[in-house]
Each structure stands twice: as structure tokens, then as C-alpha cells.
Design an enzyme around this catalytic site. Structure first.
Site, short mmCIF file in Angstrom:
data_model
loop_
_atom_site.label_atom_id
_atom_site.label_comp_id
_atom_site.label_asym_id
_atom_site.label_seq_id
_atom_site.Cartn_x
_atom_site.Cartn_y
_atom_site.Cartn_z
N LYS A 1 -8.31 51.04 -27.16
CA LYS A 1 -7.87 52.38 -27.56
C LYS A 1 -7.77 52.42 -29.09
CE LYS A 1 -5.17 53.47 -23.40
NZ LYS A 1 -5.58 54.77 -22.86
N HIS B 1 -1.90 45.57 -19.87
CA HIS B 1 -1.78 46.49 -21.00
C HIS B 1 -0.52 46.26 -21.84
CE1 HIS B 1 -5.00 48.16 -18.80
NE2 HIS B 1 -4.34 49.05 -18.10
C1 BG6 Z 1 -5.01 51.26 -15.28
C2 BG6 Z 1 -4.04 51.16 -14.15
O1 BG6 Z 1 -5.39 49.98 -15.73
O2 BG6 Z 1 -4.40 51.95 -16.35
C3 BG6 Z 1 -3.55 52.54 -13.72
O3 BG6 Z 1 -4.64 50.50 -13.05
C4 BG6 Z 1 -3.01 53.30 -14.91
O4 BG6 Z 1 -2.56 52.43 -12.71
C5 BG6 Z 1 -4.02 53.28 -16.04
O5 BG6 Z 1 -2.73 54.62 -14.50
C6 BG6 Z 1 -3.44 53.89 -17.29
O6 BG6 Z 1 -4.45 54.00 -18.24
P1 BG6 Z 1 -4.41 55.14 -19.34
O7 BG6 Z 1 -5.55 54.82 -20.24
O8 BG6 Z 1 -4.55 56.44 -18.59
O9 BG6 Z 1 -3.08 55.01 -19.98
#
Ligand code: BG6
Length: 450
Positions: A174, A232
Site C-alpha cells: 500500500k 498485515h
Molecule cells: C485480507 C483479509 O488479507 O485483508 C480480509 O483476508 C481483510 O479479511 C482484508 O478484509 C483487508 O484488506 P484491505 O486492503 O481492504 O484493508
């Protein structure tokens, strides 16, 4: 890698009809085509088990759909039949002949981990993995715990060298997350005070308003800790805590992130989990103990971060969608504490809260913001998957998780899970639309920035 490898490429998307491919990969390719950053000779081969799949149904609402349509072939096949992989190889060779030489081959496995394993075996066994300029892109989750992740690393190493493997954590790609390193490196004002002497605590939050969106089987096996924290949120923590490599030594970034993760330990009496009301009905499992909310506090053995609690919190079906890193600075006897917020999404930006004298006849102060918004300054941001694809094509590993990082993050997650298993009674239930503070029954210690 020679230049030709970038000019000619074949992107093999295994699972092209899946959710990720429709929502992220194909739109990213469309945007990159618009920006003119893709290899001049790019072909896309979409692998699917469906004999009747149709490219048109995948292109609805995608920018530059005509670019994708003209370069994509759907290739129906079994993912376990050796003969089908031989048939595919001969098709890829035909494409390369048309392209006038050898192309780089990017295998994007957009399939669940259980399906990915036999495919990796087929690629290894058939010799496809050994073809020069072959790369393997893998989606998370990478294993379910440290042991299974170690086993998976070994499994992949039997067929691919570490240079060939790209483990995707789309958060790393990101724009606002990449910016953490630039913000730290290029603003000495902050980097000089990026330590426990100045910083009191670090809070990293990924709050989502969506629930599990029909991903019942996946979520029942995963939960918030494995889904968001293991990947993440720990990566956001690593980027915040790591020692910056020497100027422009980007290739050292994964090692630096790994060292930051290695220094993290769980604070056992500060780990919480919860589940939103209605979840059990939704998944049809009245006894489900799968957490949709997790909040864990870590400490670091790195002296730079001694006594600085690092709290990672995430949840589904919460009141607000926001991902942010909040750095709370120490107050002194006479001062208040400043707060720096790196807002990852939405309303991407950076905000510093400080205090100013409220105009008037009294000596009172007020908390005021100093704010930067990407939208005001830079306009629209490229999606993370555009970086993922481009960096893999370019052979740049900086924004991908190394096996060492993945194993370190599982070590942390396994320690949390062990504590949770030992205390099944400590399980919070929350109303949909709650805030993390409501779930944890605490209020923000420092008040809100206006
Ligand atoms: C994914 C997860 O890796 O990331 C999801 O499996 C989550 O559960 C998503 O909703 C969130 O990604 P972003 O980019 O929408 O924040």
C-alpha cells in the site's frame, strides 16, 4: 535478469475466476495498462477448472478491459494432472515463440493454500519451476502456525529457490505503508525522536466495518489473529519499529523487518479476543470460538523500544473502517502528550496533534491538528496489487514477506493462541458496530484530535 525478461512476460493466474482475481488482480492490470507500465509483450493465461469459463464475465466494470481481453486466454485444466501441466507448458512455449524468445513466467497462485501445495509439486516435478525467469507468487495465509509454515517453506524450497518466491502481503505494497519508511528516513525531526525516550506507546489499528462476507469456511479456520494480525498488522509493526537500512539499501528491508519481529514478545496479560453477535448464526456453528476481534500488546527486546507497549488491534463488524498507526509521545511534568497518526486508509494521510494556546484572556490550551491528506496533495493512489504485480515483474523483493519474517510472525501468533487456549473463558462478545474501546471497555487515554 536481462531486459528481454521484462519486455516479454507471461502472467499465469491460477484461479482467474476467483474473488481475488476479479476484485484485485484484473482491475490492477487494467490500471497498469492505462499507466503504460506493463511489459510491452504481456500475455495472461488464466487457469481455471471450469470448462465453460468466459473472460467477459470477469471484465465487468474493469478499466481498460479491452487491453486484458486482447491478451488473455482462459486455459481450463485439472490442477493435479501431470498431463495437463505438460499441455500447458507446450501452450506457454507457443506464446514465447510468438513473442520471439523466452519470456519471464509469473505463476500467480490465487487459490487456497491446500490447492496451492499440489500445484507447487506439479511445477517442481514437471521441471516448469526450473525454466529461467520463472517466479512464484503466493497469497496469504502462509501456513496456519509456525510448524506448518516451516513445513511449507521446505515444501516450496524443494522446487523453487528463495529468489523465485514472492510471498504477498498486500499491506506492504500500500502506498501509505511504503511511505512509513520514507517518512522516517526523510524527516529527521521524527527519526531523531523515534525511540522510547520520546515515545510512550504505539497503537496499530485495523478496524473493519465488513463482516466475514460469506467466507465461512475460510474464517472458521482462520479468525482475526491469523487473518489480520499474523500478516498485515505485524508487518505494520515491523516497519514502524525496524532499524532503517543504510540509504537506498532497499534489498535489506526484509531482513530489517525480520529483526524487528524477532525482538517482539507477547505481554500475556494484555491479549484480548472477541466475537461479534450474530457470527455463530452466520457460520452455522453455535459453539464457534473463532475470534472476529483481537487486541494484543507486545514488547520489544530492542533497547530502542524498551518499555514501549505496542498494541495491535483488529476487528470485523466494527463501527468504523480505519487502519492507522498512532504514535503517542511522552508527556513531561509540564507538557501534554503529542500524537502522530499515520493513516493508512481511508482518508490516507498524516496528522500530528499538538497543543496551542486558545486565543483569549485565559491561559488555556487546546489540542489542535496539523494534517496532511494524500487526496489534497497527490490525488488518487495506485492500488497495492499494482505494486505487487509490477515489483514481481521487476524482481524486487522489498515489498514481499521473506520466509524468515513469516516464521517470526507465526511465533508471536502461536504464543497468543497458546494463552487463549489456556483461558477459553476470556472471550468477549460485542455488538456489531462497536468501537474497539467499547469492546475493551476503555476510553482513549488522550482524547480526540478535533
Ligand atoms: C485480507 C483479509 O488479507 O485483508 C480480509 O483476508 C481483510 O479479511 C482484508 O478484509 C483487508 O484488506 P484491505 O486492503 O481492504 O484493508
Amino acid at each position: 535478469m536481462g531486459n528481454n525478461a521484462f519486455t516479454s512476460a507471461i502472467l499465469i493466474i491460477v484461479g482467474i475466476t476467483g474473488n481475488l482475481s476479479r476484485r484485485k488482480l484484473l482491475p490492477a492490470i487494467g490500471e497498469m495498462a492505462k499507466a503504460g507500465v506493463l511489459p510491452a509483450q504481456l500475455r495472461i493465461v488464466g487457469i481455471t477448472r471450469q470448462q465453460t469459463a468466459d473472460i467477459e464475465s470477469l471484465l465487468t466494470g474493469i478499466a481498460h478491459a479491452e487491453y486484458i481481453r486482447a491478451r488473455t486466454t482462459l486455459f481450463p485444466m485439472s490442477l493435479t494432472e501431470t498431463a495437463d501441466f505438460a499441455r500447458l507448458d507446450s501452450y506457454l512455449r507457443d506464446i514465447e515463440r510468438e513473442q520471439g524468445g523466452t519470456a519471464q513466467r509469473l505463476w500467480y497462485l490465487s487459490v487456497p493454500p491446500k490447492t496451492a501445495r499440489p500445484i507447487i509439486e506439479q511445477l517442481g516435478g514437471s521441471g516448469l519451476a526450473d525454466i529461467p525467469n520463472t517466479k512464484l507468487l503466493l497469497e496469504k495465509p502462509f501456513g496456519v502456525d509456525e510448524e506448518s509454515a516451516k513445513e511449507l517453506v521446505k515444501h516450496i524450497e524443494r522446487s523453487f529457490s528463495s529468489e523465485q518466491v514472492y510471498r504477498i502481503d498486500h499491506y506492504l505494497a500500500k502506498e501509505t505503508v511504503q511511505n512509513i519508511l520514507f517518512f522516517r528516513r526523510d524527516n529527521p525531526l521524527f527519526e531523531h525522536t523515534w525511540n522510547s525516550e520520546a515515545i510512550e506507546r504505539i497503537d496499530i489499528l485495523a478496524s473493519e466495518t465488513i463482516g466475514i462476507e460469506g467466507r465461512v469456511a475460510f474464517y472458521e479456520q482462520t479468525g482475526a489473529l491469523r487473518d489480520l494480525v499474523q500478516s498485515h498488522l505485524l508487518q505494520l509493526a515491523a516497519l514502524t519499529l525496524m532499524t532503517l537500512p543504510e540509504k537506498d539499501a532497499w534489498h535489506e528491508v526484509p531482513q530489517a523487518r525480520q529483526a524487528a519481529l524477532r525482538a517482539l514478545e507477547v505481554v500475556p496479560d494484555r491479549i484480548y479476543r472477541g466475537q461479534y453477535e450474530g457470527y455463530r448464526d452466520e457460520v452455522g456453528n453455535p459453539d464457534s470460538m473463532v475470534e472476529t476481534f483481537a487486541s494484543i500488546t507486545l514488547s520489544s527486546t530492542d533497547p530502542r523500544w524498551s518499555d514501549v507497549p505496542i498494541t495491535l488491534t483488529t476487528g470485523k463488524a466494527l463501527g468504523e473502517k480505519k487502519t492507522e498507526i498512532v504514535i503517542t509521545y511522552r508527556r513531561t511534568d509540564i507538557s501534554q502528550s503529542n500524537r502522530l497518526t499515520l493513516r493508512i486508509q481511508p482518508n490516507e494521510g498524516i496528522e500530528l496533534c499538538f497543543f496551542a494556546k486558545r486565543p483569549g484572556y485565559d491561559r488555556t490550551i487546546e489540542r489542535v491538528p496539523l494534517a496532511f491528506a494524500y487526496a489534497d496533495h497527490f490525488g488518487a493512489l495506485p492500488d497495492a496489487y499494482e505494486h505487487v504485480l509490477l515489483d514481481a515483474l521487476r524482481g524486487d523483493h522489498t515489498l514481499f514477506a521473506s520466509s524468515g519474517e513469516v516464521l517470526e510472525s507465526w511465533r508471536i501468533v502461536d504464543a497468543v493462541r497458546k494463552e487463549w487456549d489456556a483461558h477459553p473463558e476470556a472471550f468477549l462478545h460485542y455488538e456489531q458496530g462497536s468501537s474497539p474501546e467499547q469492546i475493551l471497555k476503555k476510553t482513549a487515554a488522550n482524547g480526540e484530535c478535533p
